[in-house]
Design a protein around this motif. Structure first.
Motif, PDB file in Angstrom:
ATOM      1  N   ALA A   1      -6.619   5.968  -1.487  1.00 22.98           N
ATOM      2  CA  ALA A   1      -6.796   4.803  -1.867  1.00 22.98           C
ATOM      3  C   ALA A   1      -8.036   4.500  -1.602  1.00 22.98           C
ATOM      4  CB  ALA A   1      -5.967   3.789  -1.112  1.00 22.98           C
TER       5      ALA A   1
ATOM      6  N   TYR B   1      -2.914   1.718  -2.064  1.00 26.99           N
ATOM      7  CA  TYR B   1      -2.888   0.701  -1.067  1.00 26.99           C
ATOM      8  C   TYR B   1      -1.620  -0.068  -0.658  1.00 26.99           C
ATOM      9  CZ  TYR B   1      -7.930   0.880  -0.237  1.00 26.99           C
ATOM     10  OH  TYR B   1      -8.969   0.888   0.393  1.00 26.99           O
TER      11      TYR B   1
ATOM     12  N   ASN C   1      -1.063  -1.794   2.903  1.00 29.95           N
ATOM     13  CA  ASN C   1      -2.437  -1.799   3.613  1.00 29.95           C
ATOM     14  C   ASN C   1      -2.850  -3.266   2.900  1.00 29.95           C
ATOM     15  OD1 ASN C   1      -5.137  -2.124   4.301  1.00 29.95           O
ATOM     16  ND2 ASN C   1      -5.335   0.295   4.601  1.00 29.95           N
TER      17      ASN C   1
ATOM     18  N   GLY D   1      -6.672  -3.531   2.249  1.00 32.19           N
ATOM     19  CA  GLY D   1      -6.820  -2.755   1.094  1.00 32.19           C
ATOM     20  C   GLY D   1      -6.520  -3.353  -0.184  1.00 32.19           C
TER      21      GLY D   1
END
Length: 681
Positions: A216, A246, A251, A254
């Motif tokens: 990512a 992501y 995340n 992210g």
């Protein structure tokens, strides 16, 4: 074009924004479930191990690391407990990883300075232990922070140390992370070929390891390079892959970055609807994270989207929001640079002091050594009484010379220290002048200029017509005029602070001086619908510096207009006493809060916005007091909150009040083209 994701297919409007986050969380459900299972397993172990020992500290650090990308508050709580336990047990390893987890939490909030300090503390502990794995990770972290702080050359120094350690240990996953971060540093240096070389090396390793979480970051960087090189289709492909990974890793920071990157590329490709959806996603998630830098980037891209839609009013509003946050970000960067300069200066100062102390110590040691030699010589020659007497006399004389020399050296050192202290005081004063000037330029002067630049940009590219532009002209004219007054005050103050301003007194008519300034001040008052008038109907000759008194009158009247709302009134009156003339500027505006009245004429630079958000630099009243007192006068004020203020000052009358006497009657006439005329009779 690839298939749109679920959240990009929602219709625009309030309903889509309401359901955006729940639907988005459904997309992350599988990754979130997997991570939650891991977190639950660790928490179960944590509940079964309540003893506060090193094992619990290690478990707390593992749980904290599993939470930081999805719940920063929970991650910080576990890391704090791990740090407390490790500190009480003197468990260095636990302290290192607890500090690193706290640093990662600060990164999600955009607090890079706090992250840097925590990471450096952890690195210092790691260097004492000598553990190569920990040193490789923390050097990589420091390099990554320097890249985010726009210091890529400093970043490369740490990243190359990290890479050398990891290559020696053949840690594939960690090697790929550092290669990716080196690519980020080269992007900051605008060396895109070098950046792609390291990013492709990182991609190859991560694909072999099936490290989707790491891919990512790599695809995000590749997308940035493609966007800069205007390869928009490649940039869209990379950012979509980055967003996918992501999401799978749950995340949230992210995902915010990926959504912003996708929106920017989609604007370039004309896909405005999907860009709008991605911006809504980024805004909703970042409101939870509270990352200031991402918020600034959001308003920048939102302004670009509005411009592409030809919605120039919304574009102007979003540009102002971006400009305001960009100025705050600039001030933070400037503060960091000043702080580094101060640290460098303090370090050099301590080095100079250490050199002086070492020299003084060597002098004392040399003196003691000489005394020992002389005493031993005297003991050896004690056998001969005459010889002893001569040696004692010579020893006494030698000691007197040494003490005299030592005292002279001490006086020289004291004199050098005094010179250094004086130079430090001078540098401190100059730094305060410089910091004040930089503060005014970066905050109070850049803001109106940035808004003017935005409007002119829209007008130049014919994205706003002349009729819309005229809607802002009065506000822009007032802002520019206030900025000119602030610049005048700042230059006068800086000159006064750095080299002083000489007073050049002369006989002059203060009524005539006011009449020459009245036209421009009346225009400012009329724009706010404030009535401005004066009762100076005859000549008043005073003995003072006319340029200084002109600035005093301008500051007092401009302040009165600034803090008087529409429909208010500002009146200038004058009285003559035996040896002085007293001039008063009175308004019925907002007044000065009681708790702030002691700051008006002090050395504390006090500034607030006016009734129409007019800005000031806090120097006008301070300069006015200084200039009045330099001309043998006094200045004071009376103010009641909500009822207005009156500022009065005195000046010495001219010795000859019959100098070319005239009577004045002020007649204010409106011109057909705007403005006023002042007729003298």
């Amino acid at each position: 074009m690839s298939q749109p994701t679920l959240y990009t297919m929602l219709p625009a409007g309030p309903l889509s924004k309401c359901v955006l986050i729940p639907l988005y969380l459904l997309l992350l459900s599988s990754a979130a479930a997997a991570q939650q299972a891991t977190s639950d397993s660790l928490q179960s172990l944590l509940r079964s191990h309540e003893k506060k020992d090193t094992a619990r500290a290690n478990l707390l650090n593992q749980v904290s690391r599993s939470y930081f990308t999805k719940d920063a508050v929970t991650a910080a709580r576990y890391a704090d407990e791990a740090l407390h336990i490790s500190d009480s047990l003197h468990y260095t390893k636990g302290k290192i990883w607890a500090l690193r987890n706290l640093a990662l939490v600060e990164n999600t909030k955009g607090h890079l300075d706090q992250q840097m300090q925590l990471t450096l503390n952890a690195l210092q502990l790691a260097e004492a232990t000598g553990d190569p794995y920990t040193l490789g990770v923390l050097n990589n972290d420091v390099g990554n922070i320097f890249t985010e702080l726009n210091s890529p050359r400093d970043a490369l120094a740490y990243l190359k140390i990290s890479l050398a350690i990891k290559l020696k240990r053949n840690e594939k996953t960690e090697i790929a992370k550092t290669l990716n971060n080196i690519g980020s540093a080269y992007i900051s240096l605008k060396m895109y070929d070098s950046a792609m070389y390291f990013l492709q090396r990182a991609e190859k390793i991560k694909l072999a390891l099936n490290d989707q979480k790491g891919l990512a970051f790599t695809y995000e960087n590749m997308g940035i390079v493609a966007l800069v090189q205007e390869h928009y289709e490649d940039a869209l492909r990379y950012h979509r892959m980055s967003a996918t990974y992501y999401k799978e890793a749950a995340n949230l920071p992210g995902v915010v970055k990926a959504s912003l990157n996708l929106a920017e590329v989609q604007i370039m490709l004309g896909n405005l609807k999907d860009a709008d959806k991605n911006l809504d996603t980024a805004k909703a998630l970042n409101d939870k994270l509270g990352n200031f830098k991402n918020e600034m980037i959001y308003y920048k891209i939102r302004y670009e989207l509005d411009s592409a839609r030809n919605d120039y009013v919304a574009a102007f509003d979003h540009y102002k929001e971006f400009s305001k946050r960009n100025i705050d970000f600039f001030n933070q960067e400037k503060g960091r640079q000043i702080s580094r300069s101060e640290e460098r200066y303090e370090s050099e100062k301590k080095q100079r002091e250490n050199i002086l102390l070492k020299k003084e110590q060597h002098m004392h040691l040399a003196t003691i050594q000489q005394q020992r030699v002389l005493v031993l010589s005297a003991a050896a020659l004690f056998l001969a009484l005459l010889l002893i007497t001569v040696m004692v006399y010579r020893l006494y004389k030698r000691q007197q010379e040494l003490y005299l020399e030592l005292n002279n050296k001490n006086r020289e050192v004291s004199m050098q220290n005094r010179i250094i202290l004086e130079q430090n005081a001078t540098l401190e004063n100059l730094n305060q002048v410089k910091d004040k000037i930089f503060s005014v330029i970066s905050h109070d002067l850049r803001s109106p200029l940035a808004i003017l630049e935005g409007l002119l940009f829209l007008l130049k590219d014919e994205k706003i017509d002349a009729g819309q532009f005229r809607m802002y002209t009065d506000e822009l004219w007032r802002d520019v005029k206030n900025t000119a007054y602030m610049m005048d005050n700042m230059l006068q103050w800086a000159s006064n602070q750095m080299k002083g301003i000489g007073v050049k007194p002369d006989d002059f008519d203060v009524t005539l001086l006011l009449s020459r300034e009245f036209d421009l001040l009346h225009t400012l008052a009329r724009q706010k619908e404030v009535k401005l008038s004066h009762e100076l109907n005859q000549s008043i000759f005073v003995y003072a510096d006319p340029d200084m008194i002109r600035l005093v009158l301008r500051n007092l009247i401009n302040n009165a207009i600034k803090f008087t709302p529409s429909g208010g009134e500002v009146m200038i009156t004058a009285q003559q006493h035996n040896e002085t003339a007293e001039i008063t500027v009175k308004d019925n505006g907002t007044g000065i809060p009681l708790e702030n009245q002691h700051r008006i004429f002090s050395n504390i630079y006090y500034s607030t916005t006016g009734t129409q958000n007019e800005k000031g630099c806090g120097l006008g009243l301070h300069l006015s007091k200084d200039f009045v007192e330099r001309n043998q006068g006094q200045i004071w004020f009376n103010s009641m909150p909500g009822s207005g203020s009156s500022f009065s000052f005195t000046l010495p009358l001219s010795d000859d009040q019959d100098l070319n006497p005239r009577g004045y009657t002020v007649v204010v006439q409106d011109h057909p083209l705007g403005g006023v005329s002042l007729l003298r009779r």
